[in-house]
Design an enzyme around this catalytic site. Structure first.
Site, PDB file in Angstrom:
ATOM      1  N   ASN A  42       0.838  -1.197   0.000  1.00 30.36           N
ATOM      2  CA  ASN A  42       0.000   0.000   0.000  1.00 30.36           C
ATOM      3  C   ASN A  42       0.876   1.252   0.000  1.00 30.36           C
ATOM      4  OD1 ASN A  42       0.639  -0.826   2.648  1.00 30.36           O
ATOM      5  ND2 ASN A  42      -1.151   0.172   3.541  1.00 30.36           N
ATOM      6  N   GLU A  44       0.353   5.253   0.622  1.00 28.37           N
ATOM      7  CA  GLU A  44      -0.601   6.261   1.115  1.00 28.37           C
ATOM      8  C   GLU A  44      -0.271   7.653   0.587  1.00 28.37           C
ATOM      9  OE1 GLU A  44      -0.852   5.632   5.388  1.00 28.37           O
ATOM     10  OE2 GLU A  44      -2.135   3.872   5.033  1.00 28.37           O
ATOM     11  N   CYS A  53      -4.035   0.620  -2.585  1.00 28.95           N
ATOM     12  CA  CYS A  53      -3.899  -0.598  -1.783  1.00 28.95           C
ATOM     13  C   CYS A  53      -2.827  -1.520  -2.362  1.00 28.95           C
ATOM     14  CB  CYS A  53      -5.214  -1.372  -1.742  1.00 28.95           C
ATOM     15  SG  CYS A  53      -6.520  -0.582  -0.791  1.00 28.95           S
ATOM     16  N   GLU A  55      -3.011  -4.665  -3.074  1.00 22.82           N
ATOM     17  CA  GLU A  55      -3.516  -5.543  -4.135  1.00 22.82           C
ATOM     18  C   GLU A  55      -3.481  -4.835  -5.484  1.00 22.82           C
ATOM     19  OE1 GLU A  55      -4.813  -4.811  -1.209  1.00 22.82           O
ATOM     20  OE2 GLU A  55      -6.277  -6.284  -0.536  1.00 22.82           O
ATOM     21  N   CYS A  90     -10.411  -4.701   0.063  1.00 18.24           N
ATOM     22  CA  CYS A  90     -11.446  -3.663   0.018  1.00 18.24           C
ATOM     23  C   CYS A  90     -12.271  -3.788  -1.270  1.00 18.24           C
ATOM     24  CB  CYS A  90     -10.823  -2.273   0.140  1.00 18.24           C
ATOM     25  SG  CYS A  90     -10.186  -1.613  -1.419  1.00 18.24           S
ATOM     26  N   CYS A  93     -10.507  -2.864  -4.645  1.00 21.48           N
ATOM     27  CA  CYS A  93      -9.587  -3.911  -5.108  1.00 21.48           C
ATOM     28  C   CYS A  93     -10.351  -5.102  -5.664  1.00 21.48           C
ATOM     29  CB  CYS A  93      -8.670  -4.354  -3.968  1.00 21.48           C
ATOM     30  SG  CYS A  93      -7.447  -3.097  -3.538  1.00 21.48           S
TER      31      CYS A  93
END
Ligand code: THU
Length: 135
Positions: A42, A44, A53, A55, A90, A93
């Site tokens: 991830n 940010e 993210c 993924e 999430c 994703c």
């Protein structure tokens, strides 16, 4: 490539996380049909919304390289990189997985004591995909 090795690669990917805001490190290891593995973490952002993210980082790296067929992904994470419980990807994703993967794509959700496996069909039922765009 075994599930166990994919899990180890997800754990290694977690150490690459850029998480100055949440401190929640996530790693992913995405297995392509040709056996290649792409790792993601991830990333940010101070504006929060642009955060990517783990993924999706793995998927976007793979798609950039021309990969289009995927088998499975292992995902792990935790505050400061300490894995406690397994967690599901999430919704954003999952939708990216839907774009490139069939119903039998497997998601290994890694916890402190091993992992649990679920298919994309299980975690994203009744989903929208390219086939729904009929003229
Ligand atoms: N995160 C992921 O990387 N993958 C997920 O499936 C869930 C959430 C990240 C985004 C953010 O950097 C941090 O975890 C806390 O939400």
């Amino acid at each position: 490539m075994t599930a166990e090795k994919l899990v180890e690669l997800a754990k290694e990917a977690m150490t690459h996380a850029y998480v100055p805001y949440s401190g929640y490190k996530v790693g992913a290891a995405l297995l392509c049909a040709d056996g290649t593995v792409y790792q993601g973490c991830n990333i940010e952002n101070a504006a929060y919304g642009p955060t990517n993210c783990a993924e999706r980082t793995a998927f976007f790296k793979a798609v950039y390289d021309g990969q289009r067929e995927f088998t499975s992904i292992a995902v792990c994470g935790g505050k400061d990189g300490v894995i406690t419980g397994a967690f599901p990807p999430c919704g954003v994703c999952r939708q990216v997985m839907r774009e490139f993967c069939r119903d039998d794509f497997v998601i290994y959700m890694v916890g402190a004591e091993g992992y649990e496996a679920h298919t994309l069909a299980e975690i994203l039922p009744f989903s929208f995909s390219a086939g729904d765009m009929k003229e």
